[in-house]
Design a protein around this motif. Structure first.
Motif, mmCIF file in Angstrom:
data_model
loop_
_atom_site.group_PDB
_atom_site.id
_atom_site.type_symbol
_atom_site.label_atom_id
_atom_site.label_comp_id
_atom_site.label_asym_id
_atom_site.label_seq_id
_atom_site.Cartn_x
_atom_site.Cartn_y
_atom_site.Cartn_z
ATOM 1 N N THR A 144 -7.271 21.970 -0.897
ATOM 2 C CA THR A 144 -7.071 21.435 0.395
ATOM 3 C C THR A 144 -5.497 20.895 0.652
ATOM 4 O O THR A 144 -4.794 20.663 -0.238
ATOM 5 N N ARG A 145 -5.203 20.898 1.926
ATOM 6 C CA ARG A 145 -3.804 20.410 2.153
ATOM 7 C C ARG A 145 -4.181 19.130 3.398
ATOM 8 O O ARG A 145 -5.035 19.270 3.858
ATOM 9 N N THR A 146 -3.349 18.133 3.400
ATOM 10 C CA THR A 146 -3.525 16.902 4.294
ATOM 11 C C THR A 146 -2.025 16.731 5.007
ATOM 12 O O THR A 146 -1.026 16.871 4.297
ATOM 13 N N SER A 147 -1.849 16.422 6.259
ATOM 14 C CA SER A 147 -0.789 15.931 6.808
ATOM 15 C C SER A 147 -1.328 14.657 7.785
ATOM 16 O O SER A 147 -2.442 14.877 8.365
ATOM 17 N N ALA A 148 -0.386 13.699 7.555
ATOM 18 C CA ALA A 148 -0.665 12.710 8.318
ATOM 19 C C ALA A 148 0.408 11.964 9.148
ATOM 20 O O ALA A 148 1.557 12.312 8.709
ATOM 21 N N LEU A 149 0.249 11.100 10.299
ATOM 22 C CA LEU A 149 1.236 10.810 11.190
ATOM 23 C C LEU A 149 0.997 9.731 11.705
ATOM 24 O O LEU A 149 -0.271 9.215 12.113
#
Length: 251
Positions: free
Chosen positions: A77-82
């Protein structure tokens, strides 16, 4: 997280990552933003960006944020946070945080988000957020996710998708307006003579049916619709990624 939206996109993981991580592509499909620009920063560090939303033709509310992504994870999987905030006095949103997850699933990717924010303006802001802004943000996120899906799956550009939505909304509005006008006009039935009694019963039914179709019929395949997205988590317990916690400590 306060808001949750999920969709399934039949496309490649790399393609979806590019459409969501490139600011030039992101702002084209995301209805919530009119501008997204990266700010100068060192290579390898979390990306800092400026965003803006055009609330009215003459009013734009801007803010800044920081984001980080995990493009390679052991589970595929991939993840992006902000994290984001706005100092604009007219912005109801003071600050917030969220994440995107990219989960390969069969012939596509489960693309989902969870995010929340803190409203300003005290008790009035809290009430305005609960009654107006939060439902609107949930709808705008889901609608944008479906517009992204149409772009990746069917090649319908965000601009064309918006035009399709506006055209369909206009047609539905005209049908409702015409039907409501027809329901309010009973005198023309006198011109039908012996058929007046039958039409007096039939016309309201047909007009009511037209209104129901205009309001509840599923949108056309090339028209984005928030209703196609999942708006509640599939499980009662949803954990924010560790990347978000690390980003919070950094900021």
């Amino acid at each position: 997280m306060g808001l949750y939206v999920e969709t399934h996109i039949r496309g490649g993981l790399d393609e979806l990552w590019a459409h969501t991580q490139d600011p030039a592509l992101h702002r084209r499909w995301d209805f919530r933003f009119s501008e997204i620009d990266l700010l100068p920063g060192a290579e390898g560090e979390p990306r800092r960006f400026r965003y803006a939303t055009r609330v009215l033709p003459f009013l734009t509310v801007a803010g800044t944020g920081v984001s980080a992504g995990e493009k390679t994870r052991p589970d595929g999987t991939r993840t992006s946070a902000l994290r984001f905030s706005s100092g604009h006095p007219l912005s109801l949103i003071a600050e917030g945080s969220g994440y995107w997850r990219y989960v390969p699933d069969g012939d596509g990717v489960r693309f989902l988000t969870g995010y929340d924010y803190r409203p300003r303006w005290g008790a009035f802001g809290g009430l305005a957020d609960r009654l107006v802004l939060r439902p609107l943000m949930g709808w705008a996120t889901a609608w944008s996710f479906d517009r992204l899906r149409l772009w990746v799956e069917r090649g319908v550009t965000p601009e064309r998708a918006l035009a399709n939505w506006c055209a369909e909304l206009a047609v539905r509005s005209l049908v409702v307006a015409a039907a409501c006008t027809g329901l309010g006009l009973g005198s023309p039935l006198r011109l039908l003579g012996p058929f007046a009694a039958a039409m007096a019963y039939l016309c309201p039914l047909l007009l009511t049916l037209a209104i129901s179709v205009a309001l509840f019929k599923a949108p056309l395949a090339a028209t984005p619709a928030a209703r196609r997205c999942l708006r509640t988590p599939p499980t009662t317990r949803v954990r924010a990624p560790r990347l978000l916690a690390a980003l919070e400590r950094l900021s």
